[in-house]
Design an enzyme around this catalytic site. Structure first.
Site, PDB file in Angstrom:
ATOM      1  N   GLY A 219       0.758  -1.246   0.000  1.00 35.60           N
ATOM      2  CA  GLY A 219       0.000   0.000   0.000  1.00 35.60           C
ATOM      3  C   GLY A 219       0.781   1.284   0.000  1.00 35.60           C
ATOM      4  O   GLY A 219       0.196   2.363  -0.175  1.00 35.60           O
TER       5      GLY A 219
ATOM      6  N   GLU B  60       3.966  -6.817   1.644  1.00 37.98           N
ATOM      7  CA  GLU B  60       3.332  -7.181   0.371  1.00 37.98           C
ATOM      8  C   GLU B  60       3.255  -5.988  -0.576  1.00 37.98           C
ATOM      9  O   GLU B  60       2.177  -5.643  -1.058  1.00 37.98           O
ATOM     10  CB  GLU B  60       1.908  -7.702   0.633  1.00 37.98           C
ATOM     11  CG  GLU B  60       1.796  -8.916   1.517  1.00 37.98           C
ATOM     12  CD  GLU B  60       0.338  -9.255   1.854  1.00 37.98           C
ATOM     13  OE1 GLU B  60      -0.576  -8.503   1.457  1.00 37.98           O
ATOM     14  OE2 GLU B  60       0.119 -10.282   2.517  1.00 37.98           O
ATOM     15  N   PRO B  61       4.362  -5.341  -0.882  1.00 39.87           N
ATOM     16  CA  PRO B  61       4.275  -4.199  -1.784  1.00 39.87           C
ATOM     17  C   PRO B  61       4.034  -4.652  -3.223  1.00 39.87           C
ATOM     18  O   PRO B  61       4.575  -5.667  -3.662  1.00 39.87           O
ATOM     19  CB  PRO B  61       5.661  -3.552  -1.661  1.00 39.87           C
ATOM     20  CG  PRO B  61       6.558  -4.683  -1.299  1.00 39.87           C
ATOM     21  CD  PRO B  61       5.749  -5.643  -0.483  1.00 39.87           C
TER      22      PRO B  61
ATOM     23  N   ARG C  90      -6.569   2.983 -15.354  1.00 41.64           N
ATOM     24  CA  ARG C  90      -6.406   3.727 -14.100  1.00 41.64           C
ATOM     25  C   ARG C  90      -6.950   5.165 -14.157  1.00 41.64           C
ATOM     26  O   ARG C  90      -7.627   5.596 -13.222  1.00 41.64           O
ATOM     27  CB  ARG C  90      -4.953   3.717 -13.623  1.00 41.64           C
ATOM     28  CG  ARG C  90      -4.395   2.310 -13.377  1.00 41.64           C
ATOM     29  CD  ARG C  90      -3.082   2.313 -12.588  1.00 41.64           C
ATOM     30  NE  ARG C  90      -3.302   2.667 -11.205  1.00 41.64           N
ATOM     31  CZ  ARG C  90      -3.083   3.850 -10.703  1.00 41.64           C
ATOM     32  NH1 ARG C  90      -2.601   4.815 -11.457  1.00 41.64           N
ATOM     33  NH2 ARG C  90      -3.337   4.094  -9.434  1.00 41.64           N
TER      34      ARG C  90
ATOM     35  N   CYS D 228     -14.959   3.695 -27.844  1.00 41.64           N
ATOM     36  CA  CYS D 228     -16.193   4.470 -27.979  1.00 41.64           C
ATOM     37  C   CYS D 228     -16.864   4.720 -26.634  1.00 41.64           C
ATOM     38  O   CYS D 228     -17.915   4.147 -26.332  1.00 41.64           O
ATOM     39  CB  CYS D 228     -17.126   3.748 -28.937  1.00 41.64           C
ATOM     40  SG  CYS D 228     -16.344   3.606 -30.536  1.00 41.64           S
ATOM     41  N   GLU D 229     -16.211   5.488 -25.809  1.00 46.57           N
ATOM     42  CA  GLU D 229     -16.767   5.908 -24.514  1.00 46.57           C
ATOM     43  C   GLU D 229     -16.158   7.257 -24.175  1.00 46.57           C
ATOM     44  O   GLU D 229     -14.956   7.462 -24.390  1.00 46.57           O
ATOM     45  CB  GLU D 229     -16.349   4.947 -23.385  1.00 46.57           C
ATOM     46  CG  GLU D 229     -16.869   3.566 -23.536  1.00 46.57           C
ATOM     47  CD  GLU D 229     -17.449   3.003 -22.243  1.00 46.57           C
ATOM     48  OE1 GLU D 229     -17.650   3.758 -21.270  1.00 46.57           O
ATOM     49  OE2 GLU D 229     -17.700   1.807 -22.227  1.00 46.57           O
TER      50      GLU D 229
ATOM     51  N   TYR E 235      -0.527  -2.334 -12.250  1.00 48.21           N
ATOM     52  CA  TYR E 235      -1.975  -2.244 -12.506  1.00 48.21           C
ATOM     53  C   TYR E 235      -2.253  -1.641 -13.882  1.00 48.21           C
ATOM     54  O   TYR E 235      -3.252  -0.942 -14.064  1.00 48.21           O
ATOM     55  CB  TYR E 235      -2.684  -1.465 -11.390  1.00 48.21           C
ATOM     56  CG  TYR E 235      -2.386  -2.027 -10.010  1.00 48.21           C
ATOM     57  CD1 TYR E 235      -2.916  -3.260  -9.630  1.00 48.21           C
ATOM     58  CD2 TYR E 235      -1.566  -1.358  -9.106  1.00 48.21           C
ATOM     59  CE1 TYR E 235      -2.627  -3.805  -8.383  1.00 48.21           C
ATOM     60  CE2 TYR E 235      -1.274  -1.900  -7.855  1.00 48.21           C
ATOM     61  CZ  TYR E 235      -1.815  -3.120  -7.496  1.00 48.21           C
ATOM     62  OH  TYR E 235      -1.534  -3.664  -6.273  1.00 48.21           O
TER      63      TYR E 235
HETATM   64  N1  LLP Z   1      -1.722  -7.041  -0.368  1.00 43.28           N
HETATM   65  C1  LLP Z   1      -3.021  -7.198  -0.641  1.00 43.28           C
HETATM   66  C2  LLP Z   1      -3.794  -8.162   0.140  1.00 43.28           C
HETATM   67  C3  LLP Z   1      -3.627  -6.417  -1.638  1.00 43.28           C
HETATM   68  O1  LLP Z   1      -4.919  -6.573  -1.900  1.00 43.28           O
HETATM   69  C4  LLP Z   1      -2.854  -5.485  -2.360  1.00 43.28           C
HETATM   70  C5  LLP Z   1      -3.455  -4.654  -3.397  1.00 43.28           C
HETATM   71  C6  LLP Z   1      -1.488  -5.374  -2.066  1.00 43.28           C
HETATM   72  C7  LLP Z   1      -0.950  -6.160  -1.046  1.00 43.28           C
HETATM   73  C8  LLP Z   1      -0.569  -4.445  -2.800  1.00 43.28           C
HETATM   74  O2  LLP Z   1      -0.927  -3.107  -2.682  1.00 43.28           O
HETATM   75  P1  LLP Z   1       0.037  -2.013  -3.344  1.00 43.28           P
HETATM   76  O3  LLP Z   1       1.346  -2.096  -2.641  1.00 43.28           O
HETATM   77  O4  LLP Z   1       0.180  -2.382  -4.770  1.00 43.28           O
HETATM   78  O5  LLP Z   1      -0.658  -0.738  -3.153  1.00 43.28           O
HETATM   79  N2  LLP Z   1      -5.610  -1.323  -9.058  1.00 43.28           N
HETATM   80  C9  LLP Z   1      -5.370  -0.310  -8.062  1.00 43.28           C
HETATM   81  C10 LLP Z   1      -4.706  -0.860  -6.829  1.00 43.28           C
HETATM   82  C11 LLP Z   1      -5.459  -2.031  -6.229  1.00 43.28           C
HETATM   83  C12 LLP Z   1      -4.743  -2.673  -5.077  1.00 43.28           C
HETATM   84  C13 LLP Z   1      -5.369  -3.979  -4.721  1.00 43.28           C
HETATM   85  N3  LLP Z   1      -4.702  -4.661  -3.661  1.00 43.28           N
HETATM   86  C14 LLP Z   1      -4.547   0.809  -8.676  1.00 43.28           C
HETATM   87  O6  LLP Z   1      -4.248   0.752  -9.858  1.00 43.28           O
HETATM   88  O7  LLP Z   1      -4.238   1.789  -7.994  1.00 43.28           O
END
Ligand code: LLP
Length: 423
Positions: free
Chosen positions: A239, A276-277, A315, A347-348, A376
């Site tokens: 996150g 979990e990055p 995104r 087409c949106e 993503y």
């Molecule tokens: N751990 C779990 C359980 C998760 O669900 C996620 C992301 C992560 C780790 C990694 O999070 P990160 O470090 O990538 O922020 N599609 C969206 C982001 C969705 C994140 C979903 N879960 C975007 O493009 O911003």
């Protein structure tokens, strides 16, 4: 350091001229730089090097096997959320003992497959899931290592669609219920309670939510240890945000500051830390390369129409996300700039990569790079409007390789089947 830099006025990925990739592969395409993934992964690993830790890359951010293999070679584990991801991780050479499995709706088949693979840990998100894992594992005469994903009820102050840590979201077990659920889990057959887990959202640019959540998680872990649970690890989720807009003054915390904050709470526990990055490792390691099809003067607005669209990178449409868009040919600082919308052929009206963006007006045929698209991007692409999934290219130094070819029209339309009554 970004792996995408101008050299002699042309944007390069590491040592490769993006024009060469476009000429060989065609546009649009995703271009990834190995150094981008490697540097951010190593930066995180180093920040936690003083304590037992494992970085489980959230491969949902970018699951190309070439990316996974790049990270696995450096020692990364993976956070997976489906059997497909688990299979990809295994195919890319990630050892099962470095894989954690998250997600609110793992199916029976997925759980059985993961159990058979003997993964490091299941991050359990509900009591029904706990019961299901216990039943599957005991029927197979196995023990499933589990941690419970706790919802700490903390607002991560991020976009509503990527905020997961409050009671309004479907994720995790409310922290106030956690002691009871852990007690229950400890007595259930087929389970080995090994950890505590959380993940509060994505693109978090403020330390305060991480600080508060870590404090709550660590307090819970202490309580559980006192209750006799033999915990081995604490999983802090992902996150941490990245810089998407270099002109904005929103700056996510540095990884070292994040690590200090987490360790202040967690170090004395003596548990292994799991991180979990996803975005932090992948976002700025990739770009979407696109070519201008037309420049269209609307009534009071200029549209730069490019060959990439919302189906390739959703995104901006889905999260109002900002992606820097730069010209592959460097523009002079003092070149005249205009306010435009950069849009795709879909087409949106929601099909845009940028709205109200000030840039030097490109010309038909110019190459543009949509930055920070390594996370993503390709993974959230679709074939909407029967558009082909775009290829992915990985650069390493002065070499590049197509790590996923462009989908073919045979692949795209050949999957449809006509029922008897229409043939
Ligand atoms: N751990 C779990 C359980 C998760 O669900 C996620 C992301 C992560 C780790 C990694 O999070 P990160 O470090 O990538 O922020 N599609 C969206 C982001 C969705 C994140 C979903 N879960 C975007 O493009 O911003």
């Amino acid at each position: 350091m970004t792996p995408f830099v101008y050299r002699r006025g042309v944007l390069h990925a590491e040592d490769v001229d993006l024009r060469d990739i476009a000429a060989e592969v065609g546009t649009p395409l995703y271009c990834y730089a190995s150094a981008g993934f490697e540097e951010s992964y190593l930066g995180i690993a180093r920040a936690f090097a003083g304590t037992p830790s494992l970085v489980c890359y959230a491969m949902k951010a970018n699951s190309n096997q070439a990316v996974l293999a790049t990270l696995a070679r450096l020692g990364a584990g993976m956070d997976v959320v489906s059997e497909g991801e688990l299979r990809r991780a295994r195919a890319a050479g990630v050892p099962a003992e470095k894989i954690v499995f998250s997600g609110v709706g793992k199916t029976e088949g997925e759980l059985a497959y993961a159990l058979d693979q003997d993964i490091m840990c299941f991050n359990v998100e509900s009591e029904p899931e706990l019961e299901q894992i216990s039943a599957i594992a005991s029927a197979a005469g196995r023990k499933a290592r589990i941690s419970i994903r706790v919802n700490p009820d903390i607002d991560a102050n991020t976009h509503a669609k990527i905020s997961t840590g409050t009671y309004a979201s479907k994720f995790g077990i409310p922290i106030k219920e956690a002691p009871r659920v852990y007690e229950k889990a400890g007595k259930m057959p087929g389970l080995l309670v090994t950890g505590v887990d959380m993940h509060i959202g994505s693109q978090i640019t403020d330390l305060a939510p991480f600080d508060a959540a870590a404090e709550r998680l660590v307090a819970l872990a202490r309580h559980l240890i006192q209750q006799g649970h033999r915990l081995e690890h604490l999983d802090l989720g992902g996150g941490l945000g990245v810089v998407y807009d270099p002109h904005s003054n929103i700056r996510p915390p540095e990884i070292a500051t994040y690590a200090t904050t987490i360790l202040r709470h967690a170090k004395s526990l003596g548990l292994k830390l799991v991180l979990e990055p996803g975005k932090l490792i992948a976002a700025n390691a990739g770009l979407l390369l696109t070519r201008v099809i037309h420049v269209k003067q609307g009534a009071g607005k200029t549209f730069v129409i490019v060959d990439a669209a919302m189906n390739d990178l959703v995104r901006p449409t889905l999260y109002d996300a900002h992606h820097e868009i730069v010209s592959v040919f460097e523009k002079a600082q003092d070149a005249l700039r205009e306010c435009v919308d950069v849009v795709g052929p879909v087409c949106e009206s929601g099909d845009y990569l940028a709205q109200g963006r000030t840039m030097v007006l490109p010309r038909r045929g110019d190459l543009l790079a949509v930055m920070s698209a390594g996370a993503y991007g390709a993974v959230q692409a679709s074939t909407y409007n029967s558009r082909l999934l775009v290829p992915e290219v990985l650069v390493k130094g002065s070499s590049f390789a197509v790590v996923r070819p462009r989908q073919s029209y045979e692949d795209l339309i050949g999957l449809d089947r006509l029922p008897d009554w229409l043939t």
